[in-house]
Design a protein around this motif. Structure first.
Motif, short mmCIF file in Angstrom:
data_model
loop_
_atom_site.label_atom_id
_atom_site.label_comp_id
_atom_site.label_asym_id
_atom_site.label_seq_id
_atom_site.Cartn_x
_atom_site.Cartn_y
_atom_site.Cartn_z
N ALA A 109 0.83 -1.20 0.00
CA ALA A 109 0.00 0.00 0.00
C ALA A 109 0.87 1.25 0.00
CB ALA A 109 -0.91 0.01 1.22
N ASP A 110 0.32 2.33 -0.55
CA ASP A 110 0.87 3.66 -0.37
C ASP A 110 0.03 4.35 0.70
OD1 ASP A 110 2.88 3.43 -2.26
OD2 ASP A 110 1.59 4.10 -3.90
N ILE A 111 0.53 5.48 1.20
CA ILE A 111 -0.16 6.14 2.31
C ILE A 111 -0.40 7.61 2.02
CG2 ILE A 111 0.59 4.58 4.14
CD1 ILE A 111 2.85 6.50 4.78
N THR A 122 -4.54 4.34 3.56
CA THR A 122 -3.73 3.43 2.75
C THR A 122 -4.50 3.11 1.48
OG1 THR A 122 -4.63 1.46 3.85
CG2 THR A 122 -2.62 2.43 4.77
N VAL A 429 5.96 3.33 5.08
CA VAL A 429 5.36 2.00 5.04
C VAL A 429 6.16 1.11 4.10
CG1 VAL A 429 3.74 2.56 3.16
CG2 VAL A 429 3.19 0.73 4.76
N LEU A 435 4.06 -0.18 9.04
CA LEU A 435 4.03 1.29 9.06
C LEU A 435 4.82 1.79 10.24
CD1 LEU A 435 2.88 4.00 7.95
CD2 LEU A 435 0.95 3.68 9.52
#
Length: 441
Positions: A109-111, A122, A429, A435
């Motif tokens: 995932a990106d945040i 996310t 992350v 994270l």
């Protein structure tokens, strides 16, 4: 403490304290019981926090766009004390984290951090989720096959508008997702728009991220060389508009490798379109009036820079400056943008940070536009990239500090680094969902 001052009526003492900066005010409150009574007035903390934001140009430890008068006395006092701790730390010669911790979120995932709220969004292929990083749990999720989040806009308190795309080989799709976090226990994440533009994908070279503002989603399409620009817009009601020829065409002869980087800045009087041309920047204002051609101005950059990203920040305080931050292989630029008497945007002098011989890996900035993180190439493992904390106040000095996390690493390669300059958090992350959160206040 002067006895004559202490003998003044409490309302007069409170009025005097309203003219102190936050650090002096907090120190004053610790001197005696009479002055500590000022802590029981919400107006004391509201005034102190407002001065921090407006005069000292430092973000305050409350959620972005939060109405201060809606907070309790205890919440205001805690925000004031945390803001003071963060200013003292980040303006020191060697900023140090107060704590470093980990939680587990979605894999791959990106945040996106929601400034000041202790919430993180996310997102990855086909999903969007929201996490409470204090309670360490998910508080909302949306699964929508094929969507990819590209931008986040904070237009009002309690809501984040996410611009996204969906896989389409022949046309351009724009998707708008709303994250409503006013109820923190159960965050609502909903799909507001999915629109296919009546514009063929063929002959396009580059497509800007979908941006969302004022219930309008926008995409800039760059055609093959010579670079020409078309703006595709759609309202949440589904009304589509296409604008051709945003500004004069560009070619490779200017020295930029590939098409120049572009960005859109929203404005009540119509959006502004930025194009970074290595030696200068073009700014086209697109009027809200139908049929009105864009007006274009040019700002010299001073130092040639092949920008690889442009980010812009519109502070919650309407009297503050819009700030554009661009970064290239060795240079970071801060463009302060002021509003003139007609509320139009005027680009001011540009501040530079040049880092040679190390090249930049990336730049992330806080929502205020005052603080930014720069990751430098370490020469070894990218996971150990050194970080610099930059501070830029229009009209003031541009400075930077080395900022490190002892014993634990912020992952600059595997995941995304985010900065919450309201709470003083640096977050990163990894692909495995780990994270890491470093707190500086």
């Amino acid at each position: 403490m002067d006895s004559e001052f202490l003998s003044l009526p409490s309302d007069l003492v409170l009025e005097v304290s309203k003219h102190l900066d936050l650090a002096d005010a907090i120190h004053l409150l610790s001197t005696c019981r009479t002055l500590r009574e000022c802590c029981t007035e919400k107006s004391f903390w509201i005034g102190a926090l407002a001065r921090v934001r407006q005069e000292q140009r430092h973000p305050i430890a409350v959620p972005l766009l939060q109405d201060l008068s809606a907070l309790t006395l205890a919440e205001l006092a805690e925000a004031g004390k945390r803001t003071n701790r963060l200013m003292r730390n980040w303006r020191s010669e060697t900023p140090k984290p107060e704590s470093v911790r980990e939680i587990y979120v979605d894999l791959m995932a990106d945040i996106v951090v929601i400034p000041g709220a202790n919430l993180v969004i996310t997102h990855g292929a086909g999903f969007v989720a929201c996490w409470d990083i204090v309670r360490q749990c998910s508080v909302g999720c949306l699964v929508e096959n094929g969507i990819m989040i590209e931008s986040a806009t904070f237009g009002e308190y309690g809501k984040v508008m996410l611009g996204a795309t969906k896989r389409n080989s022949s046309c351009f799709d724009a998707v708008v997702v709303c994250v409503d976090y006013r109820n923190r226990a159960a965050v609502s994440i909903s799909l507001l728009l999915q629109h296919t533009f009546a514009y063929p994908r063929r002959h396009s070279y580059q497509v800007s991220p979908v941006s969302v503002d004022a219930n309008i989603a926008r995409v800039v399409v760059t055609t093959l060389e010579p670079w020409n620009y078309t703006l595709l817009s759609v309202s949440l009601a589904g009304n589509e508009e296409t604008r051709y020829g945003l500004m004069p065409a560009a070619t490779r002869s200017i020295g930029v490798y590939g098409p120049p980087k572009t960005s859109i800045i929203s404005s009540p009087h119509g959006p502004y379109f930025l194009r970074h041309m290595r030696d200068y920047g073009d700014i086209a204002h697109l009027s809200n009036s139908p049929g009105t051609p864009p007006t274009t101005t040019t700002t010299p950059l001073g130092t040639p820079n092949n920008s690889f990203q442009i980010k812009h920040f519109i502070p919650a305080d309407p009297t503050a400056d819009v700030v554009c931050i661009t970064s290239g292989q060795f240079t970071v630029e801060f463009w302060p943008v002021q509003r003139d008497a007609d509320a139009q945007l005027v680009f001011g002098d540009i501040y530079f940070v040049r880092r040679r011989p190390r090249r930049l890996i990336g730049v992330v900035a806080g929502s205020s536009g005052t603080y930014a993180l720069v990751a430098l190439h370490p020469g070894g493992s990218l996971d150990e990239a050194p970080l610099r904390l930059l501070r830029c106040v229009p009209g003031g000095a541009l400075d930077y500090r080395d900022i490190r996390v002892p014993d634990k690493t912020l992952y600059a390669k595997e995941g995304q680094i985010a900065l919450d300059d309201h709470l003083g958090l640096i977050l990163s992350v990894r692909g495995d969902g780990r994270l890491r959160i470093a707190s500086y206040a």
